[in-house]
Design an enzyme around this catalytic site. Structure first.
Site, PDB file in Angstrom:
ATOM      1  N   TYR A  17     -75.998 -87.954 -46.401  1.00 49.32           N
ATOM      2  CA  TYR A  17     -77.290 -88.285 -47.002  1.00 49.32           C
ATOM      3  C   TYR A  17     -77.159 -89.709 -47.551  1.00 49.32           C
ATOM      4  O   TYR A  17     -76.363 -89.963 -48.459  1.00 49.32           O
ATOM      5  CB  TYR A  17     -77.649 -87.304 -48.118  1.00 49.32           C
ATOM      6  CG  TYR A  17     -78.072 -85.948 -47.618  1.00 49.32           C
ATOM      7  CD1 TYR A  17     -79.420 -85.648 -47.408  1.00 49.32           C
ATOM      8  CD2 TYR A  17     -77.131 -84.969 -47.337  1.00 49.32           C
ATOM      9  CE1 TYR A  17     -79.819 -84.409 -46.947  1.00 49.32           C
ATOM     10  CE2 TYR A  17     -77.511 -83.723 -46.871  1.00 49.32           C
ATOM     11  CZ  TYR A  17     -78.853 -83.451 -46.678  1.00 49.32           C
ATOM     12  OH  TYR A  17     -79.235 -82.220 -46.212  1.00 49.32           O
ATOM     13  N   HIS A  30     -81.787 -86.844 -38.763  1.00 48.98           N
ATOM     14  CA  HIS A  30     -82.290 -85.472 -38.863  1.00 48.98           C
ATOM     15  C   HIS A  30     -83.574 -85.389 -39.673  1.00 48.98           C
ATOM     16  O   HIS A  30     -84.548 -84.761 -39.260  1.00 48.98           O
ATOM     17  CB  HIS A  30     -81.220 -84.570 -39.489  1.00 48.98           C
ATOM     18  CG  HIS A  30     -81.550 -83.117 -39.465  1.00 48.98           C
ATOM     19  ND1 HIS A  30     -82.235 -82.485 -40.484  1.00 48.98           N
ATOM     20  CD2 HIS A  30     -81.302 -82.175 -38.534  1.00 48.98           C
ATOM     21  CE1 HIS A  30     -82.379 -81.209 -40.183  1.00 48.98           C
ATOM     22  NE2 HIS A  30     -81.830 -80.997 -39.006  1.00 48.98           N
ATOM     23  N   HIS A  31     -83.584 -85.971 -40.859  1.00 52.55           N
ATOM     24  CA  HIS A  31     -84.832 -86.066 -41.617  1.00 52.55           C
ATOM     25  C   HIS A  31     -84.758 -87.211 -42.620  1.00 52.55           C
ATOM     26  O   HIS A  31     -83.674 -87.700 -42.937  1.00 52.55           O
ATOM     27  CB  HIS A  31     -85.207 -84.738 -42.304  1.00 52.55           C
ATOM     28  CG  HIS A  31     -84.310 -84.336 -43.445  1.00 52.55           C
ATOM     29  ND1 HIS A  31     -83.337 -83.373 -43.330  1.00 52.55           N
ATOM     30  CD2 HIS A  31     -84.250 -84.768 -44.720  1.00 52.55           C
ATOM     31  CE1 HIS A  31     -82.726 -83.227 -44.486  1.00 52.55           C
ATOM     32  NE2 HIS A  31     -83.253 -84.057 -45.350  1.00 52.55           N
ATOM     33  N   HIS A  64     -81.084 -88.359 -43.832  1.00 61.62           N
ATOM     34  CA  HIS A  64     -80.055 -87.370 -43.520  1.00 61.62           C
ATOM     35  C   HIS A  64     -79.567 -87.622 -42.099  1.00 61.62           C
ATOM     36  O   HIS A  64     -80.325 -87.477 -41.140  1.00 61.62           O
ATOM     37  CB  HIS A  64     -80.628 -85.950 -43.640  1.00 61.62           C
ATOM     38  CG  HIS A  64     -79.688 -84.879 -43.183  1.00 61.62           C
ATOM     39  ND1 HIS A  64     -80.115 -83.615 -42.838  1.00 61.62           N
ATOM     40  CD2 HIS A  64     -78.341 -84.872 -43.013  1.00 61.62           C
ATOM     41  CE1 HIS A  64     -79.073 -82.891 -42.459  1.00 61.62           C
ATOM     42  NE2 HIS A  64     -77.991 -83.626 -42.558  1.00 61.62           N
ATOM     43  N   HIS A 107     -89.164 -75.237 -49.971  1.00 59.68           N
ATOM     44  CA  HIS A 107     -87.814 -75.675 -50.377  1.00 59.68           C
ATOM     45  C   HIS A 107     -87.076 -74.490 -50.993  1.00 59.68           C
ATOM     46  O   HIS A 107     -87.613 -73.764 -51.831  1.00 59.68           O
ATOM     47  CB  HIS A 107     -87.908 -76.796 -51.406  1.00 59.68           C
ATOM     48  CG  HIS A 107     -86.591 -77.122 -52.049  1.00 59.68           C
ATOM     49  ND1 HIS A 107     -85.604 -77.845 -51.418  1.00 59.68           N
ATOM     50  CD2 HIS A 107     -86.080 -76.796 -53.278  1.00 59.68           C
ATOM     51  CE1 HIS A 107     -84.561 -77.959 -52.212  1.00 59.68           C
ATOM     52  NE2 HIS A 107     -84.826 -77.336 -53.349  1.00 59.68           N
ATOM     53  N   HIS A 113     -82.703 -73.194 -51.968  1.00 63.64           N
ATOM     54  CA  HIS A 113     -81.290 -73.536 -51.906  1.00 63.64           C
ATOM     55  C   HIS A 113     -80.677 -72.791 -50.718  1.00 63.64           C
ATOM     56  O   HIS A 113     -81.388 -72.207 -49.901  1.00 63.64           O
ATOM     57  CB  HIS A 113     -80.616 -73.211 -53.233  1.00 63.64           C
ATOM     58  CG  HIS A 113     -81.144 -74.053 -54.360  1.00 63.64           C
ATOM     59  ND1 HIS A 113     -80.998 -75.415 -54.390  1.00 63.64           N
ATOM     60  CD2 HIS A 113     -81.858 -73.728 -55.470  1.00 63.64           C
ATOM     61  CE1 HIS A 113     -81.569 -75.903 -55.478  1.00 63.64           C
ATOM     62  NE2 HIS A 113     -82.107 -74.902 -56.150  1.00 63.64           N
TER      63      HIS A 113
END
Length: 601
Positions: free
Chosen positions: A234, A266-267, A337, A416, A418
């Site tokens: 990241y 990836h994003h 990412h 979102h 975890h």
């Protein structure tokens, strides 16, 4: 790097669904064992592709998937480009990206010929030909780029060996066959070079709003980053708006991906920093670096978010996302990412996001509201659970107080969780009755989070309330903006303390309930037998809740928010049932034979 001031280019028009479907069906339907000749053509793929969506499947770019959607036919048209064909390929879908229990389509060769067929793998990874051939080959074509396979499949087939294609995340799987096979049944996926890619296949069909005449662009890009030679990175980069940058509305944004890095990026997200900090230190490096300035943790206001497979994001014509001007930070944080499973080294990247903005402010400011479970240790999942539902609420008491009389209109959503999140659904309810699904993702992955346009705008009136199931948060994008920025809940801490005392009464192993013990410490000392698991699940299903009904200043709206009664649901929406195709008459009864003599693709 940030670049601004350029005039916006007109958005390229995508063909209408009827034109796209016609273009997608230029191949004739194939019958059983119909031979399809694959000519070595001098030209490449058609210049104007009828497939608006595309992603690289593997990090080396050997496989590229493009697709289009016919909602009228409830069918997806796929185009798979195989750049280096050896003995065959597998492509398909599975629940979590496993090659076991996967729904597959396979191109394979033996010593005599090549074949295309619908298949599936069992729990040991053994591949079997499907008795119901729902993947239908429409055309195969070799070009200098490689072998193009055009095929289609309905969303749902009612075949127990097939994957149901739904609105949320889809885990695509692939594999390469290195040598010719005696038969399809001789394939075991455990011995193949395989991989997975996550994507939303069923993109909403929404007309693109016209951009204002004065639209300008700003590029927020990574500054020629040397992508680290590790699987996951990241990367954080801080930039800033020009001095005196006035208030504008963001009306659209789109990705900028460095050519050649399509399979690695990836994003990406662009965040605005908190306005209370006059300066944010400049930084470019891994987000988990010890050198990262602490103030970057206060750059959390999302301006744009993109994930692999997504296209440009448009705001509704009547709303825009405000940035710049008084009360707005000049500092922005770009987060990229990089997904680098092959640990490629020496690759540089300047990917980012292009913002389209206007000084002609639209009628409404768009807002982002956080719904779901409060970030607190009182909501816990016992270890080794295969499924455990947690529910967060945005109650009618909060919406009556905080929403305007005319209500709000939700047009996009970003889920979102975890790492334990597997399924997320947000439901709108009124007077105890569930009325509408805001967003559902039955195959959610915490590794694939994007802002998704809703197929239809969801209107919420004061007094309506939201229910969010599973361990999650939903960042809903809506207009007009209100002071309500966070509407979340958690179990009442006092009732959880009663749970720990109850565990002490019925178990020989004592759980520390002393004041100095933290909630995580108390949970860690619980002996997780079936009794303690079921009681905790029941507690979450009936105990009062603590509500967080917060303004954008992080201060709660005035009122009593502790020990609030759990909202009662007297009527629930039924789970959607798969729609089976009316007839399988045109489906082939077995694999299709191809002639791909022409060398490697």
């Amino acid at each position: 790097m940030a670049r601004w001031g350029g005039r916006a280019r007109p958005a390229m028009q995508v063909p209408s669904p009827s034109v796209r479907e016609a273009a997608s069906m230029y191949g004739t339907a194939v019958a059983v064992f119909l031979v399809i000749l694959v000519a070595a053509l001098q030209g490449s793929a058609p210049a104007e592709s009828p497939f608006p969506f595309h992603i690289p499947l593997d990090p080396e770019g050997t496989l590229e998937l493009s697709w289009n959607i016919s909602y009228a036919q409830e069918t997806i048209y796929f185009q798979l480009l195989v750049r280096e064909l050896k003995a065959g390929v597998l492509f398909g879908m599975s629940d979590r990206g496993e090659l076991e229990n996967a729904d597959l389509v396979v191109l394979w060769t033996d010593r005599d010929g090549a074949y295309f067929g619908d298949a599936w793998s069992d729990q040991k990874g053994q591949v079997h030909l499907d008795s119901q051939q729902d993947y239908q080959l429409l055309r195969a074509q070799r070009t200098p780029e490689g072998l193009y396979l055009l095929f289609k499949r309905p969303f749902g087939t009612c075949d127990p060996n097939d994957y149901l294609i739904e609105d949320g995340t889809v885990h695509l799987v692939y594999g390469f066959l290195e040598e010719p096979l005696r038969s399809l049944e001789s394939i075991n996926t455990s011995g193949l070079h395989t991989g997975l890619q996550r994507v939303q296949l069923l993109k909403p069909s929404i007309p693109k709003p016209a951009l204002p005449a004065d639209t300008r662009t700003m590029e927020i890009r990574a500054p020629d980053v040397l992508i680290p030679g590790q699987q996951t990175t990241y990367w954080c980069y801080v930039t800033e708006l020009p001095d005196g940058f006035p208030r504008h509305h963001i009306v659209m944004y789109e990705p900028i991906v460095t050519e050649g890095n399509e399979a690695l990026v990836h994003h990406m997200e662009v965040f605005q920093c908190a306005a209370e900090f006059e300066t944010i230190p400049h930084f470019s490096g891994p987000c988990d670096s010890k050198m990262k300035p602490q103030r970057l943790n206060f750059c959390r206001h999302v301006l744009a978010a993109w994930a692999l497979g997504a296209k440009a994001f448009y705001y509704p014509e009547e709303a825009g996302l405000a940035f710049g001007g008084p009360g707005s930070s000049r500092f922005l944080r770009l987060e990229v990412h990089y997904h680098n499973p092959l640990v490629i080294t020496g690759r540089r990247d300047s990917s980012g996001i292009r913002l389209y903005y206007t000084a002609a402010l639209r009628r409404f400011d768009a807002g982002i509201m956080e719904l779901g479970l409060a970030y607190t240790p009182v909501m816990a999942i016992p270890p080794q659970e295969t499924a455990f539902v947690l529910t967060g609420y945005c109650t009618d008491k909060c919406t009556q107080l905080a929403l305007p009389a005319s209500g709000i209109h939700i047009f996009a959503s970003q889920l979102h969780t975890h790492l334990t999140g597997r399924k997320v659904v947000t439901v709108l309810a009124r007077d105890g009755r569930e009325t509408e699904i805001v967003n559902r993702d039955n195959h959610y992955s915490p590794h694939f989070q994007e802002i998704r346009m809703l197929k239809k705008v969801v209107s919420v009136q004061p007094g309506g309330f939201g229910i969010l199931e599973e361990m999650c948060v939903n960042y809903v994008h809506y207009y007009p903006q209100t002071q309500l920025e966070l509407c979340k809940s958690a179990v009442d801490p006092g009732f959880l303390h009663k749970y720990f005392r109850l565990v002490n009464r019925f178990n020989s192993e004592e759980v520390c309930t002393c004041p100095q013990a933290s909630v995580p410490e108390q949970f860690a000392s619980v002996p997780w037998n079936s009794f303690n698991r079921e009681v905790l699940k029941a507690l979450y299903g009936f105990a009062p809740i603590s509500m967080h009904c917060n303004r954008s200043s992080a201060v709660r709206f005035q009122g009593e928010w502790n020990r609030q009664p759990l909202p009662e649901i007297v009527s629930r929406l039924e789970e959607p049932t798969p729609h089976c195709p009316a007839s399988q008459a045109q489906s082939p009864a077995g694999p299709t034979v191809l002639n791909i003599s022409g060398g490697k693709g």
